[in-house]
Design an enzyme around this catalytic site. Structure first.
Site, PDB file in Angstrom:
ATOM      1  N   GLU A 436       6.944  16.177  31.009  1.00 55.97           N
ATOM      2  CA  GLU A 436       7.459  15.933  32.375  1.00 55.97           C
ATOM      3  C   GLU A 436       7.609  14.449  32.669  1.00 55.97           C
ATOM      4  O   GLU A 436       7.432  14.000  33.805  1.00 55.97           O
ATOM      5  CB  GLU A 436       6.550  16.569  33.439  1.00 55.97           C
ATOM      6  CG  GLU A 436       6.562  18.062  33.464  1.00 55.97           C
ATOM      7  CD  GLU A 436       7.957  18.623  33.451  1.00 55.97           C
ATOM      8  OE1 GLU A 436       8.869  17.969  33.998  1.00 55.97           O
ATOM      9  OE2 GLU A 436       8.159  19.692  32.861  1.00 55.97           O
TER      10      GLU A 436
HETATM   11  C1  LIG Z   1       3.768  20.485  24.253  1.00 54.82           C
HETATM   12  C2  LIG Z   1       5.059  19.999  24.804  1.00 54.82           C
HETATM   13  C3  LIG Z   1       5.714  20.766  25.758  1.00 54.82           C
HETATM   14  C4  LIG Z   1       6.944  20.337  26.261  1.00 54.82           C
HETATM   15  N1  LIG Z   1       7.636  21.140  27.147  1.00 54.82           N
HETATM   16  C5  LIG Z   1       8.920  20.820  27.462  1.00 54.82           C
HETATM   17  C6  LIG Z   1       9.745  21.728  28.190  1.00 54.82           C
HETATM   18  O1  LIG Z   1       9.311  22.798  28.612  1.00 54.82           O
HETATM   19  N2  LIG Z   1      11.036  21.393  28.402  1.00 54.82           N
HETATM   20  C7  LIG Z   1      11.568  20.217  27.954  1.00 54.82           C
HETATM   21  O2  LIG Z   1      12.752  19.974  28.169  1.00 54.82           O
HETATM   22  N3  LIG Z   1      10.809  19.326  27.280  1.00 54.82           N
HETATM   23  C8  LIG Z   1       9.512  19.598  27.022  1.00 54.82           C
HETATM   24  N4  LIG Z   1       8.742  18.719  26.306  1.00 54.82           N
HETATM   25  C9  LIG Z   1       9.304  17.443  25.922  1.00 54.82           C
HETATM   26  C10 LIG Z   1       8.678  16.278  26.684  1.00 54.82           C
HETATM   27  O3  LIG Z   1       9.088  16.298  28.016  1.00 54.82           O
HETATM   28  C11 LIG Z   1       9.065  14.983  25.940  1.00 54.82           C
HETATM   29  O4  LIG Z   1       8.311  14.972  24.742  1.00 54.82           O
HETATM   30  C12 LIG Z   1       8.789  13.748  26.763  1.00 54.82           C
HETATM   31  O5  LIG Z   1       9.672  13.685  27.850  1.00 54.82           O
HETATM   32  C13 LIG Z   1       8.927  12.475  25.949  1.00 54.82           C
HETATM   33  O6  LIG Z   1      10.108  12.461  25.202  1.00 54.82           O
HETATM   34  P1  LIG Z   1      10.049  12.150  23.635  1.00 54.82           P
HETATM   35  O7  LIG Z   1       9.042  13.045  23.033  1.00 54.82           O
HETATM   36  O8  LIG Z   1      11.417  12.208  23.091  1.00 54.82           O
HETATM   37  O9  LIG Z   1       9.492  10.688  23.543  1.00 54.82           O
HETATM   38  P2  LIG Z   1      10.363   9.365  23.640  1.00 54.82           P
HETATM   39  O10 LIG Z   1      11.296   9.449  24.777  1.00 54.82           O
HETATM   40  O11 LIG Z   1      10.928   9.061  22.293  1.00 54.82           O
HETATM   41  O12 LIG Z   1       9.235   8.298  23.994  1.00 54.82           O
HETATM   42  C14 LIG Z   1       8.418   7.657  23.008  1.00 54.82           C
HETATM   43  C15 LIG Z   1       7.675   6.511  23.699  1.00 54.82           C
HETATM   44  O13 LIG Z   1       8.621   5.569  24.231  1.00 54.82           O
HETATM   45  C16 LIG Z   1       8.409   5.395  25.617  1.00 54.82           C
HETATM   46  N5  LIG Z   1       9.687   5.263  26.314  1.00 54.82           N
HETATM   47  C17 LIG Z   1      10.819   5.970  26.118  1.00 54.82           C
HETATM   48  N6  LIG Z   1      11.770   5.570  26.975  1.00 54.82           N
HETATM   49  C18 LIG Z   1      11.236   4.602  27.735  1.00 54.82           C
HETATM   50  C19 LIG Z   1      11.712   3.783  28.789  1.00 54.82           C
HETATM   51  N7  LIG Z   1      12.945   3.896  29.278  1.00 54.82           N
HETATM   52  N8  LIG Z   1      10.867   2.861  29.326  1.00 54.82           N
HETATM   53  C20 LIG Z   1       9.608   2.732  28.875  1.00 54.82           C
HETATM   54  N9  LIG Z   1       9.104   3.481  27.881  1.00 54.82           N
HETATM   55  C21 LIG Z   1       9.905   4.401  27.310  1.00 54.82           C
HETATM   56  C22 LIG Z   1       7.659   6.634  26.090  1.00 54.82           C
HETATM   57  O14 LIG Z   1       6.875   6.355  27.242  1.00 54.82           O
HETATM   58  C23 LIG Z   1       6.813   6.966  24.868  1.00 54.82           C
HETATM   59  O15 LIG Z   1       5.631   6.223  24.893  1.00 54.82           O
HETATM   60  C24 LIG Z   1       7.496  19.105  25.827  1.00 54.82           C
HETATM   61  C25 LIG Z   1       6.811  18.335  24.877  1.00 54.82           C
HETATM   62  C26 LIG Z   1       5.622  18.773  24.363  1.00 54.82           C
HETATM   63  C27 LIG Z   1       4.952  17.930  23.303  1.00 54.82           C
END
Ligand SMILES: Cc1cc2nc3c(=O)[nH]c(=O)nc-3n(C[C@H](O)[C@H](O)[C@H](O)COP(=O)(O)OP(=O)(O)OC[C@H]3O[C@@H](n4cnc5c(N)ncnc54)[C@H](O)[C@@H]3O)c2cc1C
Length: 592
Positions: A436
């Protein structure tokens, strides 16, 4: 039966005394809703939580969910528990009456959700996502979609999922590449989504996915994303689940915690295209999805509270039983007598009560927005909710890491092994700062969308209100020390706000670099406000000669501990904020 008990006294104190629930309901024209009804409902919810959901927490963690030929199978006992949850009407508690909901206040529903989250957070994720999907359809869907889907989603007969994330599109949803091609009265969706919570299961006859995708002529980036409703089973002429839609789970993740909540990879359109229906306007899907995400962000704050409470209860019980110290006569005493164990338990207790207070205050703000008599009044409450949401999600989820860490620490070696269940709370809490929107994204939301966007006006109003509480506290003997500390902290809050407005105008990196520390500072400050208000209310009730002196005195001491040990963190966050982005951005990438 389980070890978890809902903390009635604290919830009652907040709902009845601090937030004056009876008056809130009267103002909202809810004549039949009052504290008596609310506490009867909470008692029933607590029964389901303690007797049915909590015992499945550890077994669900051990079993997890698995993908088979016919889809995902949830952990044993979950389907039966979900049936009880639906049959007892819990799914519809706060939902709109027009589609079968019971329209109970958000404040009460929040307290009920805390119970599900403490009892079994992997289970409660499923209703959380359904509630968010219902809100999005209600606000942005056509009447046809509302009539076809909302009654069964509100009753809980069908669940909802939120499909945003793709392998290349996580925090940056501008990169979403799932496609939607118009065909007749619907669209055909093709693409892959990952990490979809409760994206598949066998607990209900249908699952309603809300999917972000791009139309063929959509502009690039965030302005080219649309939202679609994609049911697992298409509805037949009677509105019942019929033909299987082209949306399948193709994988379930193995992960650190929340094992019983299936985290699914969903493939849309492998056999020609999944039928989907547009929600809201083309290319404006993110606006509609934000309705769901804001709901879910507050929901993650409640999950973080629920896990913290459960972890605290378990650590408290262990600390009272575990004998380690030896008296001079050779008898042994429990570890709760050691000052350092007391310190850990007090951090857990005071932080959890501050979290609960802030979450309930935020929920009451939403109730006030719904009951507002004018658009201007409603917008004032909506702006305040806008400030609370990233703090509730960001600060509380971060703090829950510390609480569940301490829960494990209190257990010593028994906390590190799985047997006690303490390690599970620590593992389950770890996702709270990630999904989220990560903590980084919450910081950016608070600073960018909620503070810089209105030149800090809504924040200024909150700071004024905190200041007024400190002034009230300074009138009461015994609270003067805390009043001074709160005045100092709110003054730092004012200076941090002014610093942010000034420096972000000069350097584009500044706001982003300081945003998380700024958010944490506001969180600790809001926590101080909540605990200060609580101490003030407790003093008022003690003065009136209440019978429940012990709880009220405990509340005052807990507030004092928060002021001694957690409120000072505002000052260190502020000191960091003032250093801006210099040392953060100084290294070249090669120097890392
Ligand atoms: C168990 C689980 C359940 C989930 N459930 C859902 C779901 O129901 N529906 C759904 O759609 N998604 C879901 N997700 C996905 C989740 O919302 C994402 O993993 C999360 O939003 C982070 O995206 P990412 O994993 O691609 O990380 P990334 O976006 O690649 O981020 C990696 C790091 O970079 C940082 N970062 C990225 N962009 C920025 C920025 N602009 N400024 C500063 N820092 C930044 C982040 O804070 C993080 O530390 C789920 C994930 C998990 C693990």
């Amino acid at each position: 039966m389980s070890d978890y008990q809902f903390p009635y006294q604290d919830a009652e104190f907040l709902i009845k005394d601090l937030l004056d629930f009876d008056q809130m309901c009267a103002d909202a024209g809810l004549e039949e809703v009052n504290c008596e009804l609310a506490f009867a409902i909470l008692e029933e919810a607590a029964r389901l939580g303690s007797e049915v959901l909590a015992p499945l927490n550890q077994t669900g963690d051990e079993a997890g969910s698995r993908l088979e030929e016919d889809g995902v199978h949830q952990a044993a006992g979950f389907a039966e528990a979900y049936r009880q949850y639906v049959d007892n009407g819990w799914a519809s508690l706060a939902a709109d009456e027009e589609f079968g909901g019971q329209a109970m206040p958000r404040l009460l529903a929040t307290s009920v959700v805390e119970i599900w989250d403490s009892a079994n957070v992997a289970f409660s994720l499923c209703p959380l996502l359904t509630t968010g999907a219902v809100e999005a359809i209600l606000k942005h869907g056509t009447d046809e979609l509302k009539n076809a889907y909302l009654p069964n989603m509100i009753s809980g007969e069908w669940t909802g999922s939120m499909c945003l994330t793709e392998s290349a599109a996580g925090s940056d949803l501008a990169a979403v590449s799932t496609r939607a091609v118009p065909e007749g009265d619907h669209y055909l969706i093709t693409g892959q989504k990952i990490f979809i919570t409760w994206g598949d299961h066998q607990m209900t006859d249908n699952i309603i996915h809300l999917v972000l995708a791009r139309l063929p002529d959509a502009p690039a980036g965030i302005r080219g994303i649309s939202l679609f409703l994609v049911p697992k089973f298409l509805l037949d002429e009677n509105g019942q689940p019929g033909e299987r839609n082209d949306a399948y789970c193709v994988g379930v993740e193995h992960k650190l915690g929340i094992h019983a909540s299936p985290t699914c990879s969903l493939s849309f359109g492998d056999n020609g295209g999944a039928v989907g229906y547009l929600i809201g306007e083309p290319n404006k899907g993110l606006v509609a999805m934000f309705t769901m995400m804001n709901e879910a962000r507050q929901g993650v704050g409640i999950q973080s509270l629920g896990l913290s409470e459960r972890s605290y209860q378990q650590a408290r019980a262990f600390a009272k039983e575990r004998l380690q110290g030896t008296n001079s006569d050779g008898s042994r005493f429990p570890i709760i007598e050691f000052p350092d164990v007391r310190r850990m338990l007090m951090v857990m207790k005071s932080a959890t009560e501050a979290m609960r207070g802030l979450i309930y205050i935020a929920a009451a703000e939403t109730d006030r927005e719904h009951a507002a008599q004018s658009p201007a009044d409603a917008s004032k409450h909506a702006d305040r909710t806008g400030i609370y949401t990233p703090i509730v999600k960001g600060w509380i989820s971060e703090l829950s890491q510390e609480i569940t860490y301490l829960g494990t620490q209190v257990h010593g070696g028994m906390g590190y092994v799985e047997e006690t269940g303490s390690a599970q709370h620590y593992r389950d809490a770890r996702i709270m700062t990630i999904y989220e929107g990560t903590t980084g994204i919450q910081g950016l939301d608070l600073v960018g969308r909620k503070i810089l966007a209105d030149n800090g006006e809504a924040l200024q109003e909150l700071l004024d209100e905190i200041h007024a509480t400190a002034d009230d506290m300074s009138e009461v003997d015994g609270l003067k020390g805390m009043a001074n500390a709160l005045l100092n902290a709110v003054q730092s809050g004012r200076e941090a706000r002014a610093w942010l407005l000034e420096h972000s105008a000069q350097d584009r990196n500044v706001a982003a670099a300081v945003s998380v520390n700024f958010m944490m500072m506001m969180g600790y400050l809001c926590g101080g406000w909540v605990m200060g208000r609580s101490a003030l209310k407790a003093a008022e009730i003690i003065e009136s000669g209440s019978a429940n002196q012990s709880f009220l005195q405990t509340k005052q001491i807990t507030a004092q501990f928060y002021f001694d040990h957690l409120l000072p963190r505002c000052a260190s966050c502020f000191a960091t904020v003032k250093t801006g982005s210099n040392s953060i951005m100084a290294l070249d990438i090669e120097q890392f």
